[in-house]
Design a protein around this motif. Sequence first.
Motif, mmCIF file in Angstrom:
data_model
loop_
_atom_site.group_PDB
_atom_site.id
_atom_site.type_symbol
_atom_site.label_atom_id
_atom_site.label_comp_id
_atom_site.label_asym_id
_atom_site.label_seq_id
_atom_site.Cartn_x
_atom_site.Cartn_y
_atom_site.Cartn_z
ATOM 1 N N SER A 40 0.816 -1.210 0.000
ATOM 2 C CA SER A 40 0.000 0.000 0.000
ATOM 3 C C SER A 40 0.851 1.261 0.000
ATOM 4 N N LEU A 43 1.130 3.018 3.593
ATOM 5 C CA LEU A 43 1.715 2.308 4.735
ATOM 6 C C LEU A 43 3.238 2.370 4.641
ATOM 7 N N TYR A 45 6.963 1.394 5.687
ATOM 8 C CA TYR A 45 7.732 0.319 6.310
ATOM 9 C C TYR A 45 8.851 0.913 7.157
ATOM 10 N N TRP A 127 -3.015 -3.357 14.567
ATOM 11 C CA TRP A 127 -2.751 -1.917 14.552
ATOM 12 C C TRP A 127 -2.968 -1.310 15.930
ATOM 13 N N CYS A 191 5.015 -1.515 10.344
ATOM 14 C CA CYS A 191 4.360 -0.601 9.417
ATOM 15 C C CYS A 191 3.744 0.551 10.191
ATOM 16 N N ARG A 193 1.131 4.109 9.790
ATOM 17 C CA ARG A 193 0.144 4.811 8.981
ATOM 18 C C ARG A 193 -0.496 5.934 9.808
ATOM 19 N N ARG A 216 7.113 0.553 1.229
ATOM 20 C CA ARG A 216 5.706 0.269 1.499
ATOM 21 C C ARG A 216 5.524 -1.049 2.252
ATOM 22 N N CYS A 217 4.344 -1.184 2.870
ATOM 23 C CA CYS A 217 3.951 -2.410 3.575
ATOM 24 C C CYS A 217 2.773 -3.067 2.873
ATOM 25 N N GLU A 219 -0.981 -4.662 2.953
ATOM 26 C CA GLU A 219 -2.213 -4.317 3.657
ATOM 27 C C GLU A 219 -2.455 -5.261 4.833
#
Length: 412
Positions: A40, A43, A45, A127, A191, A193, A216-217, A219
């Motif tokens: 994504s 997101l 890393y 999360w 990650c 966000r 990026r990470c 999802e």
Amino acid sequence: MFALKRFVVALLTLGLWVHPTLERTLEPSPECYSFVESRSSHLLYTGNSSVGNVPILEYKVTELTSFDSEFELRTLDPEGVIFFGDIGGQQNYFLLAVIHGNLSVQTSRGDGQVLVTSGPKISDGEWKKIAVMKQEGAVAVYVGSEAAVTVQQSAESQMAEIGNGFLRISIGDLLPDSGVTLGLNPPLDGCMRSWDWVRQDSSILERTLQDSKVQRCWEHIAPGSYFTGVSSVGFSPLVLLGNSSAELDGADWTLSVELALRTVSARGFLFILVDTQNDYILSLKLNHPSQELMLRLRGTLFWSCSYPQTLCSGESQFLQLQVRPGQLVIGMGVTKATMRLTDGDYELLKRVLSQPGSRVYLGGGPEGVSSFHGCLQAKIQGVNVDLDLAEVKHGDVRSHSCPAALDIRDGK
């Protein structure tokens, strides 16, 4: 008052640069199991510091109206740096990290001492909303709505907040000129966000994510270690053997290797024991041309079997390898074989495993040669292998996470 929007995304030298090896890891390879690798663009890393990718933000203190920051974090990694910041110089710093799976704060004191405070467990793959809030003479860290950690500020740090210096924040590692000594391995396979850094515009991070896929990470993630097909990790054998290394001189010593995997490409080395001359003493490889799992001893084919029909169906595969006095036992699924091992070969394996400079590679050979592409979990001597203990890493290896589409637990 207008904030000075001077954001620097740095690779340890405060200049944007992406290691070419990392970009190559995202090139497609011949696949036997296709899945959508959804990385994504929103997101970030946090674990690329080992190859130099460290986002750094810098603000002039006199232009700030708040010192509060918040973000959401997801990780399965039990250890690593979330972010590091200093204000008005290296002597006034604040470190937020994960240690033994728990949130941890390390900060400087005016007398030169270091204060370390531990908070709740956060390495569960879910999360977590984390907020770092400035209070009178203190800094509080919230996880969700709960105050998890509160630390007192030094007088020097409080003075720096009204000075003419800069506030610097590095994500996933220390600042390049920091003299702080860490008792942990900095890269955090995690990650981030929904960030808001000191209430300032951080659009430079979004642009970085647009420009670089390695930042990026996914999802959704699952436990395991993800190898991209041009990557590998190398360990000192004595680190992997743990307490059993003391038994190498014994007549009944046994080596146990267990591998669980889900392949994307049906090729590459899974396990290699390399001696000090870089010769492959014992290796286990998915050999694509012959569609066989091959076990080699001292470079000579010792045993092989055809790929199971389920290898490219998305199902998990389980391999066991045991070295015993007089025997080498290997199993993959329902296939199991026991071969005679000479005393000379048994002693050779023990000798190489005990030699300083020998290495055990997982997921590929030295420099990422003939590498595996997929999700891998390894146990040696019955203990899960932590890829953060590796002496060398080649390419983009995610030590503690895989795409959810390659979840070994769901692979039947």
